[in-house]
Motif scaffolding. Structure first.
Motif, PDB file in Angstrom:
ATOM      1  N   GLY A   1     -32.039 164.246  15.089  1.00 36.89           N
ATOM      2  CA  GLY A   1     -31.063 164.536  14.043  1.00 36.89           C
ATOM      3  C   GLY A   1     -31.142 163.547  12.901  1.00 36.89           C
ATOM      4  N   TYR A   2     -31.253 162.261  13.230  1.00 34.84           N
ATOM      5  CA  TYR A   2     -31.369 161.253  12.183  1.00 34.84           C
ATOM      6  C   TYR A   2     -32.642 161.458  11.366  1.00 34.84           C
ATOM      7  CZ  TYR A   2     -32.059 156.884   9.755  1.00 34.84           C
ATOM      8  OH  TYR A   2     -32.288 155.959   8.775  1.00 34.84           O
ATOM      9  N   THR A   3     -33.728 161.780  12.045  1.00 35.19           N
ATOM     10  CA  THR A   3     -34.994 162.002  11.343  1.00 35.19           C
ATOM     11  C   THR A   3     -34.874 163.172  10.371  1.00 35.19           C
ATOM     12  OG1 THR A   3     -36.207 161.135  13.253  1.00 35.19           O
ATOM     13  CG2 THR A   3     -37.470 162.408  11.655  1.00 35.19           C
ATOM     14  N   PHE A   4     -34.306 164.284  10.835  1.00 39.35           N
ATOM     15  CA  PHE A   4     -34.113 165.444   9.962  1.00 39.35           C
ATOM     16  C   PHE A   4     -33.167 165.110   8.814  1.00 39.35           C
ATOM     17  CE2 PHE A   4     -35.916 168.404  13.102  1.00 39.35           C
ATOM     18  CZ  PHE A   4     -36.570 169.281  12.259  1.00 39.35           C
ATOM     19  N   LEU A   5     -32.038 164.503   9.137  1.00 48.26           N
ATOM     20  CA  LEU A   5     -31.039 164.205   8.113  1.00 48.26           C
ATOM     21  C   LEU A   5     -31.596 163.263   7.056  1.00 48.26           C
ATOM     22  CD1 LEU A   5     -28.133 164.517   7.083  1.00 48.26           C
ATOM     23  CD2 LEU A   5     -27.506 162.592   8.553  1.00 48.26           C
TER      24      LEU A   5
ATOM     25  N   TRP B   1     -31.974 164.471   3.337  1.00 46.47           N
ATOM     26  CA  TRP B   1     -31.145 163.849   2.314  1.00 46.47           C
ATOM     27  C   TRP B   1     -31.996 163.203   1.239  1.00 46.47           C
ATOM     28  CZ3 TRP B   1     -26.753 164.881   0.566  1.00 46.47           C
ATOM     29  CH2 TRP B   1     -26.139 164.030  -0.348  1.00 46.47           C
ATOM     30  N   GLN B   2     -33.128 162.654   1.646  1.00 45.03           N
ATOM     31  CA  GLN B   2     -34.055 162.073   0.669  1.00 45.03           C
ATOM     32  C   GLN B   2     -34.500 163.132  -0.337  1.00 45.03           C
ATOM     33  OE1 GLN B   2     -37.838 160.694   2.349  1.00 45.03           O
ATOM     34  NE2 GLN B   2     -37.424 158.694   1.437  1.00 45.03           N
ATOM     35  N   LYS B   3     -34.783 164.331   0.158  1.00 50.97           N
ATOM     36  CA  LYS B   3     -35.206 165.422  -0.730  1.00 50.97           C
ATOM     37  C   LYS B   3     -34.050 165.919  -1.596  1.00 50.97           C
ATOM     38  CE  LYS B   3     -38.834 167.147   2.355  1.00 50.97           C
ATOM     39  NZ  LYS B   3     -38.702 166.495   3.644  1.00 50.97           N
ATOM     40  N   VAL B   4     -32.867 166.072  -0.998  1.00 49.28           N
ATOM     41  CA  VAL B   4     -31.706 166.575  -1.738  1.00 49.28           C
ATOM     42  C   VAL B   4     -31.301 165.591  -2.820  1.00 49.28           C
ATOM     43  CG1 VAL B   4     -29.223 167.062  -1.534  1.00 49.28           C
ATOM     44  CG2 VAL B   4     -30.823 168.035   0.113  1.00 49.28           C
ATOM     45  N   SER B   5     -31.234 164.314  -2.479  1.00 51.38           N
ATOM     46  CA  SER B   5     -30.764 163.322  -3.441  1.00 51.38           C
ATOM     47  C   SER B   5     -31.787 163.029  -4.542  1.00 51.38           C
ATOM     48  CB  SER B   5     -30.376 162.021  -2.731  1.00 51.38           C
ATOM     49  OG  SER B   5     -31.499 161.451  -2.100  1.00 51.38           O
ATOM     50  N   ALA B   6     -33.062 163.361  -4.303  1.00 52.05           N
ATOM     51  CA  ALA B   6     -34.085 163.184  -5.342  1.00 52.05           C
ATOM     52  C   ALA B   6     -33.832 164.139  -6.499  1.00 52.05           C
ATOM     53  CB  ALA B   6     -35.478 163.403  -4.766  1.00 52.05           C
TER      54      ALA B   6
ATOM     55  N   LEU C   1     -36.749 179.666  -3.354  1.00 54.24           N
ATOM     56  CA  LEU C   1     -35.980 179.793  -2.120  1.00 54.24           C
ATOM     57  C   LEU C   1     -36.385 178.707  -1.126  1.00 54.24           C
ATOM     58  CD1 LEU C   1     -33.989 181.325  -0.305  1.00 54.24           C
ATOM     59  CD2 LEU C   1     -35.917 182.790   0.390  1.00 54.24           C
ATOM     60  N   PHE C   2     -37.690 178.487  -0.958  1.00 58.26           N
ATOM     61  CA  PHE C   2     -38.167 177.474  -0.025  1.00 58.26           C
ATOM     62  C   PHE C   2     -37.773 176.072  -0.481  1.00 58.26           C
ATOM     63  CE2 PHE C   2     -40.436 181.040   1.555  1.00 58.26           C
ATOM     64  CZ  PHE C   2     -40.657 180.773   2.894  1.00 58.26           C
ATOM     65  N   ASN C   3     -37.738 175.845  -1.795  1.00 58.62           N
ATOM     66  CA  ASN C   3     -37.311 174.547  -2.318  1.00 58.62           C
ATOM     67  C   ASN C   3     -35.839 174.275  -2.020  1.00 58.62           C
ATOM     68  OD1 ASN C   3     -39.838 173.888  -3.319  1.00 58.62           O
ATOM     69  ND2 ASN C   3     -39.383 174.611  -5.384  1.00 58.62           N
ATOM     70  N   LEU C   4     -35.079 175.300  -1.805  1.00 62.95           N
ATOM     71  CA  LEU C   4     -33.678 175.171  -1.422  1.00 62.95           C
ATOM     72  C   LEU C   4     -33.540 175.070   0.103  1.00 62.95           C
ATOM     73  CD1 LEU C   4     -30.662 175.347  -2.407  1.00 62.95           C
ATOM     74  CD2 LEU C   4     -30.840 177.792  -1.921  1.00 62.95           C
ATOM     75  N   LEU C   5     -34.256 175.941   0.823  1.00 66.90           N
ATOM     76  CA  LEU C   5     -34.123 176.010   2.277  1.00 66.90           C
ATOM     77  C   LEU C   5     -34.619 174.758   2.994  1.00 66.90           C
ATOM     78  CD1 LEU C   5     -35.186 179.694   3.073  1.00 66.90           C
ATOM     79  CD2 LEU C   5     -32.884 178.717   3.064  1.00 66.90           C
ATOM     80  N   VAL C   6     -35.726 174.192   2.560  1.00 64.83           N
ATOM     81  CA  VAL C   6     -36.308 173.058   3.286  1.00 64.83           C
ATOM     82  C   VAL C   6     -35.381 171.843   3.277  1.00 64.83           C
ATOM     83  CG1 VAL C   6     -38.216 171.399   3.343  1.00 64.83           C
ATOM     84  CG2 VAL C   6     -38.695 173.841   3.093  1.00 64.83           C
ATOM     85  N   PRO C   7     -34.979 171.319   2.119  1.00 67.02           N
ATOM     86  CA  PRO C   7     -34.136 170.118   2.173  1.00 67.02           C
ATOM     87  C   PRO C   7     -32.769 170.358   2.796  1.00 67.02           C
ATOM     88  CG  PRO C   7     -34.493 170.793  -0.116  1.00 67.02           C
ATOM     89  CD  PRO C   7     -35.329 171.680   0.744  1.00 67.02           C
TER      90      PRO C   7
ATOM     91  N   GLY D   1     -31.958 172.793   4.841  1.00 65.58           N
ATOM     92  CA  GLY D   1     -32.181 173.085   6.256  1.00 65.58           C
ATOM     93  C   GLY D   1     -32.331 171.816   7.065  1.00 65.58           C
ATOM     94  N   GLU D   2     -33.087 170.857   6.538  1.00 69.38           N
ATOM     95  CA  GLU D   2     -33.252 169.580   7.229  1.00 69.38           C
ATOM     96  C   GLU D   2     -31.914 168.847   7.347  1.00 69.38           C
ATOM     97  OE1 GLU D   2     -37.884 168.420   6.248  1.00 69.38           O
ATOM     98  OE2 GLU D   2     -36.314 167.590   4.962  1.00 69.38           O
TER      99      GLU D   2
END
Length: 165
Positions: A24-28, A32-37, A73-79, A81-82
């Motif tokens: 969970g920590y690894t995914f989060l 979050w790194q991708k979302v906050s970028a 869509l994938f640019n939204l789903l991947v971060p 989703g993680e």
């Protein structure tokens, strides 16, 4: 015997809690790194995977025919989703669903030629999936799953009782 232990043992529930927290920590953290970028873009990764000779043809065709044309869509789903998989596993909320989507994403990365640490995480997630509800025993699933079962039972009973008109 191993499945019964994973699904029923308190010791396995504690071990699974540790597994959940790690994965969970690894995914989060990755999500979050991708979302906050603020500008995650998977197109370069997908194009690299398509050109990678180690990637299976059927997967490369999927990436080229489905993922790239729908890159927004994938640019939204991947971060996101993680992030959601990470939160679900850390909190132990809808753990089996979070693990399922986590293993789907892990295999997607593995199919695309990324091996580390996804192969280890995929293996750990399989144990979480096999354990079922016991994997979330020490988490929010202790309260969430009975509520979900109650709602589902009510829904099934409402659908089977003929309505009076």
């Amino acid at each position: 015997m191993m499945v019964k232990w994973l699904r029923e043992s308190n010791v396995s529930a504690i071990i699974l809690l540790l597994f959940r927290l790690y994965v969970g920590y690894t995914f989060l953290s990755h999500g979050w790194q991708k979302v906050s970028a603020g500008g995650f873009d998977a197109s370069g990764f997908l194009q690299g995977a398509i050109k990678n000779p180690g990637v299976e043809g059927w997967w490369a065709s999927f990436l080229e025919g489905v993922a790239l044309p729908n890159i927004d869509l994938f640019n939204l789903l991947v971060p996101w989703g993680e992030v959601l998989v990470g939160l679900g596993l850390i909190l132990g909320c809808l753990t089996t669903a979070a693990a399922f989507f986590g293993v789907v994403m892990n295999f997607s990365f593995l199919f695309s030629g990324v091996a580390n640490p996804n192969s280890l995480m995929a293996l750990i997630i399989v144990f979480i999936l096999v354990a079922g509800a016991n994997a979330g025993k020490y988490g929010l699933d202790r309260w969430v799953l009975p509520y979900v079962r109650q709602i589902m039972t009510k829904k099934v009973n409402d659908d089977t009782v003929p309505s009076k008109r």
